[in-house]
Write a protein that holds these residues in place. Structure first.
Motif, mmCIF file in Angstrom:
data_model
loop_
_atom_site.group_PDB
_atom_site.id
_atom_site.type_symbol
_atom_site.label_atom_id
_atom_site.label_comp_id
_atom_site.label_asym_id
_atom_site.label_seq_id
_atom_site.Cartn_x
_atom_site.Cartn_y
_atom_site.Cartn_z
ATOM 1 N N SER A 178 0.841 -1.190 0.000
ATOM 2 C CA SER A 178 0.000 0.000 0.000
ATOM 3 C C SER A 178 0.875 1.238 0.000
ATOM 4 O O SER A 178 1.883 1.285 0.699
ATOM 5 N N ASP A 179 0.448 2.228 -0.772
ATOM 6 C CA ASP A 179 1.158 3.505 -0.750
ATOM 7 C C ASP A 179 0.504 4.469 0.241
ATOM 8 O O ASP A 179 0.884 5.616 0.347
ATOM 9 N N ALA A 180 -0.481 3.983 0.987
ATOM 10 C CA ALA A 180 -1.220 4.830 1.930
ATOM 11 C C ALA A 180 -0.738 4.642 3.366
ATOM 12 O O ALA A 180 -1.413 5.038 4.296
ATOM 13 N N ASN A 181 0.416 4.010 3.539
ATOM 14 C CA ASN A 181 0.944 3.778 4.886
ATOM 15 C C ASN A 181 -0.064 3.095 5.796
ATOM 16 O O ASN A 181 -0.272 3.512 6.933
ATOM 17 N N LEU A 182 -0.700 2.046 5.295
ATOM 18 C CA LEU A 182 -1.675 1.319 6.096
ATOM 19 C C LEU A 182 -1.029 0.583 7.253
ATOM 20 O O LEU A 182 -1.670 0.277 8.234
ATOM 21 N N GLY A 183 0.230 0.284 7.117
ATOM 22 C CA GLY A 183 0.929 -0.434 8.175
ATOM 23 C C GLY A 183 0.925 -1.929 7.933
ATOM 24 O O GLY A 183 0.024 -2.484 7.314
ATOM 25 N N THR A 184 1.957 -2.560 8.427
ATOM 26 C CA THR A 184 2.133 -3.997 8.228
ATOM 27 C C THR A 184 0.982 -4.795 8.813
ATOM 28 O O THR A 184 0.497 -5.740 8.194
ATOM 29 N N GLY A 185 0.523 -4.426 10.000
ATOM 30 C CA GLY A 185 -0.562 -5.161 10.644
ATOM 31 C C GLY A 185 -1.849 -5.147 9.840
ATOM 32 O O GLY A 185 -2.541 -6.157 9.734
ATOM 33 N N VAL A 186 -2.177 -4.001 9.254
ATOM 34 C CA VAL A 186 -3.391 -3.895 8.436
ATOM 35 C C VAL A 186 -3.256 -4.762 7.196
ATOM 36 O O VAL A 186 -4.165 -5.523 6.846
ATOM 37 N N GLU A 219 -1.305 -7.355 6.726
ATOM 38 C CA GLU A 219 -1.325 -8.769 7.127
ATOM 39 C C GLU A 219 -2.755 -9.217 7.432
ATOM 40 O O GLU A 219 -3.136 -10.337 7.112
ATOM 41 N N GLY A 220 -3.543 -8.341 8.030
ATOM 42 C CA GLY A 220 -4.945 -8.667 8.293
ATOM 43 C C GLY A 220 -5.731 -8.858 7.015
ATOM 44 O O GLY A 220 -6.523 -9.799 6.888
ATOM 45 N N TYR A 221 -5.518 -7.960 6.034
ATOM 46 C CA TYR A 221 -6.160 -8.118 4.732
ATOM 47 C C TYR A 221 -5.735 -9.432 4.077
ATOM 48 O O TYR A 221 -6.560 -10.173 3.549
ATOM 49 N N GLU A 222 -4.442 -9.719 4.098
ATOM 50 C CA GLU A 222 -3.946 -10.949 3.481
ATOM 51 C C GLU A 222 -4.566 -12.180 4.145
ATOM 52 O O GLU A 222 -4.972 -13.127 3.460
ATOM 53 N N ALA A 223 -4.647 -12.183 5.469
ATOM 54 C CA ALA A 223 -5.241 -13.323 6.184
ATOM 55 C C ALA A 223 -6.701 -13.500 5.786
ATOM 56 O O ALA A 223 -7.174 -14.631 5.577
ATOM 57 N N ARG A 224 -7.430 -12.407 5.661
ATOM 58 C CA ARG A 224 -8.840 -12.486 5.280
ATOM 59 C C ARG A 224 -8.991 -12.990 3.847
ATOM 60 O O ARG A 224 -9.835 -13.833 3.561
ATOM 61 N N VAL A 225 -8.169 -12.473 2.940
ATOM 62 C CA VAL A 225 -8.253 -12.881 1.534
ATOM 63 C C VAL A 225 -7.944 -14.368 1.383
ATOM 64 O O VAL A 225 -8.543 -15.055 0.559
ATOM 65 N N ARG A 226 -7.055 -14.899 2.204
ATOM 66 C CA ARG A 226 -6.719 -16.330 2.129
ATOM 67 C C ARG A 226 -7.925 -17.228 2.433
ATOM 68 O O ARG A 226 -7.936 -18.392 2.050
ATOM 69 N N THR A 227 -8.964 -16.694 3.077
ATOM 70 C CA THR A 227 -10.161 -17.490 3.380
ATOM 71 C C THR A 227 -11.169 -17.467 2.238
ATOM 72 O O THR A 227 -12.137 -18.219 2.257
ATOM 73 N N TRP A 228 -10.964 -16.600 1.251
ATOM 74 C CA TRP A 228 -11.905 -16.489 0.138
ATOM 75 C C TRP A 228 -11.842 -17.716 -0.749
ATOM 76 O O TRP A 228 -10.810 -18.381 -0.866
ATOM 77 N N ARG A 229 -12.967 -17.989 -1.406
ATOM 78 C CA ARG A 229 -13.056 -19.085 -2.371
ATOM 79 C C ARG A 229 -13.632 -18.540 -3.665
ATOM 80 O O ARG A 229 -14.569 -17.746 -3.649
#
Length: 90
Positions: free
Chosen positions: A48-56, A58-68
Motif C-alpha cells: 500500500s502507498d497509503a501507509n496502512l501499516g504492516t498489521g493492516v 497482514e490482516g487483509y492478506e489473512a482475510r483474503v486467504r479465506t476467500w473461495r
C-alpha cells in the motif's frame, strides 16, 4: 497476469449510515493473488502507498486467504492462475 479490482465493503446499519458524526475512511492496497485449481487462494501479497501499516496489510492478506473462487477453466480443465489485484476499502 490478469487484473482484478476488488472492493472490501463493511456492512453498516441504516442508523449508522445516517449518522452525521460518521467518518468515512478509504484504503487501497495492491498486489498479487494466486487462485488454485480448487478455487482456493494459494498466495496473496499486498502493498500500500497509503501507509496502512504492516498489521493492516497482514490482516487483509489473512482475510483474503479465506476467500473461495470458482475454479478458473482453460481448455476445459481447472488451472492455477495469478492476478494483479487492487483492493479498495470504503
Amino acid at each position: 497476469m490478469k487484473k482484478l479490482l476488488l472492493s472490501l465493503l463493511p456492512a453498516a446499519s441504516p442508523a449508522m449510515a445516517a449518522s452525521p458524526d460518521l467518518q468515512v475512511y478509504t484504503a487501497r492496497a495492491e498486489g498479487s493473488l494466486t487462485i488454485g485449481v480448487d478455487g482456493r487462494v494459494l498466495d496473496v501479497e499486498l502493498t500500500s502507498d497509503a501507509n496502512l501499516g504492516t498489521g493492516v496489510l497482514e490482516g487483509y492478506e489473512a482475510r483474503v486467504r479465506t476467500w473461495r473462487f470458482e475454479p478458473i477453466i482453460e481448455d476445459g480443465k481447472p488451472v492455477t492462475m495469478g492476478f494483479q489485484v487492487t483492493f479498495f476499502r470504503v
